[in-house]
Design an enzyme around this catalytic site. Structure first.
Site, mmCIF file in Angstrom:
data_model
loop_
_atom_site.group_PDB
_atom_site.id
_atom_site.type_symbol
_atom_site.label_atom_id
_atom_site.label_comp_id
_atom_site.label_asym_id
_atom_site.label_seq_id
_atom_site.Cartn_x
_atom_site.Cartn_y
_atom_site.Cartn_z
ATOM 1 N N LYS A 64 3.732 -47.296 -6.493
ATOM 2 C CA LYS A 64 3.416 -48.047 -5.902
ATOM 3 C C LYS A 64 2.680 -49.444 -6.196
ATOM 4 C CE LYS A 64 6.458 -46.902 -2.706
ATOM 5 N NZ LYS A 64 6.718 -45.809 -2.756
ATOM 6 N N SER A 90 7.437 -40.859 -11.222
ATOM 7 C CA SER A 90 6.876 -41.755 -9.802
ATOM 8 C C SER A 90 5.275 -42.074 -9.611
ATOM 9 C CB SER A 90 7.957 -42.031 -9.445
ATOM 10 O OG SER A 90 8.387 -41.287 -8.260
HETATM 11 C C1 LIG Z 1 7.489 -44.566 -2.900
HETATM 12 C C2 LIG Z 1 7.982 -43.988 -3.803
HETATM 13 C C3 LIG Z 1 9.701 -43.929 -4.416
HETATM 14 C C4 LIG Z 1 10.685 -44.313 -3.788
HETATM 15 O O1 LIG Z 1 10.947 -45.822 -4.425
HETATM 16 P P1 LIG Z 1 11.577 -46.773 -3.684
HETATM 17 O O2 LIG Z 1 10.987 -48.218 -3.936
HETATM 18 O O3 LIG Z 1 11.392 -46.791 -2.252
HETATM 19 O O4 LIG Z 1 12.568 -46.179 -3.978
HETATM 20 C C5 LIG Z 1 9.513 -42.325 -5.591
HETATM 21 N N1 LIG Z 1 8.003 -41.663 -6.244
HETATM 22 C C6 LIG Z 1 6.808 -42.340 -5.544
HETATM 23 C C7 LIG Z 1 6.247 -41.105 -5.764
HETATM 24 C C8 LIG Z 1 6.671 -43.221 -3.943
HETATM 25 O O5 LIG Z 1 6.155 -43.291 -3.252
#
Ligand SMILES: *Cc1c(COP(=O)(O)O)cnc(C)c1O
Length: 329
Positions: free
Chosen positions: A53, A305
């Site tokens: 993010k 992510s």
């Molecule tokens: C926000 C987030 C997502 C999803 O991202 P989007 O852009 O809302 O689809 C996935 N994994 C993590 C760790 C996140 O913080």
């Protein structure tokens, strides 16, 4: 020139290159033998603040004009987006306010304070906190950076796709965790722009997958928010969605849903076999491969992510094999 197309993503990359980590892309021998093709992990869990993010938030902050920078930023997120906004603001010397309800646990409040953001406690729900955000935008001219449905945010997340295309131009498949779709829209734009033959598949949880429900309905629809191990994937896509719904509809090749047990297995594998602490949302790509829910035809990249998971919950999952979702069955 489109802010969310390949050119916008390349401009985002130039803007944020000195502010975010270029994360590793590492071969997973366990997943490669499980799938019969090379599988690489794109470790955004190693990103500053613990999730991707930061890329979108940093691109959005760097795109603000001088006046907006002086007035400052505001958000109601206490999760990965809130951390990212607070960190990006601090790095640029921009003031940031994080609004949260009186029910947010002290450790989360302290984590935000540690990022030098001003914490404003308002009301007793997330809705109360969000109302305060809107008031500060309206009355004091602060800027709210949305978590996904914003061109600069999407372009920032898309820089992950450029790094993948540079590191592994032979990539045939990319697996992307999917919630509001900022990550998936940005990555898919970059990948389809640079590697037109590659497929991009979104991965969500069965419990409250808003983008999946919206794609099926052909328009943004509300979903009931349910407790899930992939808590960073919770929440709606916004009924007034401007960008991510159309981009996910046009660019994703498929969306796959996972059970809570499958997600727990992904977290366990990440820890035991890859040596990585990963949160539920970060583990869904690994989980989808373990569960054989995607058809692997060649070199595959899994976007991991984020890593921000409650330590006790993580320990329970990796040691006892239990998971929080079991309570609900
Ligand atoms: C926000 C987030 C997502 C999803 O991202 P989007 O852009 O809302 O689809 C996935 N994994 C993590 C760790 C996140 O913080």
């Amino acid at each position: 020139m489109s802010a969310v197309g390949l050119d916008g993503i390349m401009r985002a990359q130039e803007r944020i290159v000195d502010r975010v980590r270029r994360t590793p892309l590492t071969l997973s021998s366990g997943l490669s033998s499980h799938c019969g093709a090379p599988v690489y992990l794109k470790l955004e869990s190693h990103q500053l603040t613990g999730s991707f993010k930061l890329r979108g938030a940093t691109n959005a902050v760097l795109s603000l004009n001088t006046e907006a920078r002086q007035r400052g930023l505001v958000t109601a997120s206490t999760g990965n987006h809130g951390r990212a906004v607070a960190h990006a603001a601090k790095a640029e010397g921009v003031p940031a306010v994080v609004c949260m309800s009186a029910l947010v646990p002290t450790n989360k409040v302290e984590a935000v304070r540690a990022l030098a953001a001003e914490v404003r406690i308002v009301g007793r729900s997330q809705d109360d906190a969000q109302e305060e955000v809107e008031r500060l935008v309206r009355e004091e001219g602060l800027t709210a950076i949305p978590p996904f449905d914003h061109a600069d945010v999407i372009a920032g997340q898309g820089t992950i796709g450029l790094e993948i295309a540079d590191d592994r131009p032979d990539t045939e498949l990319v697996l992307v965790p999917l919630s509001g779709g900022g990550l998936a829209a940005g990555v898919a734009s970059a990948i389809k722009g640079r590697l037109p033959q590659a497929r991009v598949i979104g991965i969500s949880m069965e419990r409250g997958a808003a983008m999946y429900a919206s794609l099926r309905a052909g328009k943004p629809v509300p979903v009931e928010e349910l407790e899930t191990l992939a808590d960073s994937l919770g929440g709606g896509i916004g009924l007034e969605n401007r960008y991510t719904f159309a981009l996910c509809r046009d660019l994703l090749d498929d969306v796959v849903l996972l059970s809570e047990d499958e997600i727990a297995e992904g977290i366990r594998h990440a820890f035991a076999a890859e040596g990585e602490t990963v949160e539920g949302a970060g583990a869904v790509g690994i989980a989808a491969l373990l569960a054989k829910k995607v058809d692997v035809r060649g070199p595959t990249v899994v976007i991991v992510s984020g890593r921000n998971i409650d330590e006790i919950l993580h320990q329970q999952i990796v040691t006892t094999g239990s998971n929080a979702g079991e309570r609900d069955r």
